[in-house]
Design a protein around this motif. Structure first.
Motif, PDB file in Angstrom:
ATOM      1  N   LEU A  81       0.856  -1.183   0.000  1.00 20.88           N
ATOM      2  CA  LEU A  81       0.000   0.000   0.000  1.00 20.88           C
ATOM      3  C   LEU A  81       0.886   1.224   0.000  1.00 20.88           C
ATOM      4  N   ARG A  82       0.372   2.318  -0.546  1.00 22.80           N
ATOM      5  CA  ARG A  82       1.078   3.588  -0.432  1.00 22.80           C
ATOM      6  C   ARG A  82       0.144   4.613   0.202  1.00 22.80           C
ATOM      7  N   LEU A  83       0.577   5.124   1.339  1.00 19.79           N
ATOM      8  CA  LEU A  83      -0.149   6.185   2.009  1.00 19.79           C
ATOM      9  C   LEU A  83       0.373   7.526   1.525  1.00 19.79           C
ATOM     10  N   SER A  84      -0.535   8.494   1.454  1.00 18.77           N
ATOM     11  CA  SER A  84      -0.165   9.852   1.071  1.00 18.77           C
ATOM     12  C   SER A  84      -0.662  10.814   2.128  1.00 18.77           C
ATOM     13  N   CYS A  85       0.046  11.895   2.279  1.00 18.52           N
ATOM     14  CA  CYS A  85      -0.352  12.927   3.235  1.00 18.52           C
ATOM     15  C   CYS A  85      -0.113  14.273   2.575  1.00 18.52           C
ATOM     16  N   LEU A  86      -1.211  14.967   2.308  1.00 16.83           N
ATOM     17  CA  LEU A  86      -1.143  16.273   1.665  1.00 16.83           C
ATOM     18  C   LEU A  86      -1.169  17.355   2.733  1.00 16.83           C
ATOM     19  N   ALA A  87      -0.213  18.258   2.650  1.00 14.00           N
ATOM     20  CA  ALA A  87      -0.116  19.358   3.598  1.00 14.00           C
ATOM     21  C   ALA A  87      -0.536  20.656   2.939  1.00 14.00           C
ATOM     22  N   SER A  88      -1.373  21.399   3.652  1.00 13.24           N
ATOM     23  CA  SER A  88      -1.717  22.737   3.190  1.00 13.24           C
ATOM     24  C   SER A  88      -0.863  23.730   3.945  1.00 13.24           C
ATOM     25  N   GLY A  89      -0.726  24.903   3.442  1.00 12.46           N
ATOM     26  CA  GLY A  89       0.075  25.910   4.115  1.00 12.46           C
ATOM     27  C   GLY A  89       1.428  26.083   3.471  1.00 12.46           C
ATOM     28  N   ARG A  90       2.165  27.013   4.008  1.00 16.00           N
ATOM     29  CA  ARG A  90       3.449  27.368   3.415  1.00 16.00           C
ATOM     30  C   ARG A  90       4.608  26.627   4.051  1.00 16.00           C
ATOM     31  N   ALA A  91       5.730  26.695   3.373  1.00 13.61           N
ATOM     32  CA  ALA A  91       7.004  26.234   3.917  1.00 13.61           C
ATOM     33  C   ALA A  91       7.031  24.753   4.240  1.00 13.61           C
TER      34      ALA A  91
END
Length: 127
Positions: free
Chosen positions: A17-27
């Motif tokens: 399986l491949r988990l993904s984690c999308l981050a919002s915001g800067r830097a």
């Protein structure tokens, strides 16, 4: 920073399986990112982390099977999980060290080094 994890599911032992984690915001590219997991009735435990430099750390039981990576252009961190075992069954959380940036080596595996957490994605591995 806000985090949204996805990619969990029900698989059989030996699958990937491949988990993904999308981050919002800067830097995003300035922060260390981590994956933790919590199995039913157990405490949350460290799985893997990646520094802004790309240096990685793993919990011993996942070394050689799991790979953490990041794509700064997409504000996303991944956890590629291969040769999954029933004992990998857990709710997986991604986390961001937004306040610390890059925790020192002795702290990178500690949950309290991370101040922003995603909602968790469930991985179930059947035998």
């Amino acid at each position: 920073v806000q985090l949204q994890a996805c990619g969990g599911g029900l698989v059989q032992a030996g699958d990937s399986l491949r988990l993904s984690c999308l981050a919002s915001g800067r830097a995003f590219n300035s922060y260390s990112m981590g994956w933790f997991r919590q199995a039913p009735g157990k405490e949350r435990e460290f799985v893997a982390a990646i520094r802004s430099s790309g240096f990685t750390y793993y919990e011993d039981s996942v070394k050689g099977r799991f790979t953490i990576s990041r794509d700064n252009a997409k504000n996303t961190v991944y956890l590629q999980m291969n040769i999954l075992k029933p004992e990998d069954t857990a709710l997986y959380y991604c986390a961001c060290a937004a306040r610390r940036g890059n925790p020192i080596v002795s702290m990178i595996r500690r949950a309290d080094s991370y101040d922003v957490w995603g909602q968790g994605t469930l991985v179930t591995v059947s035998s």
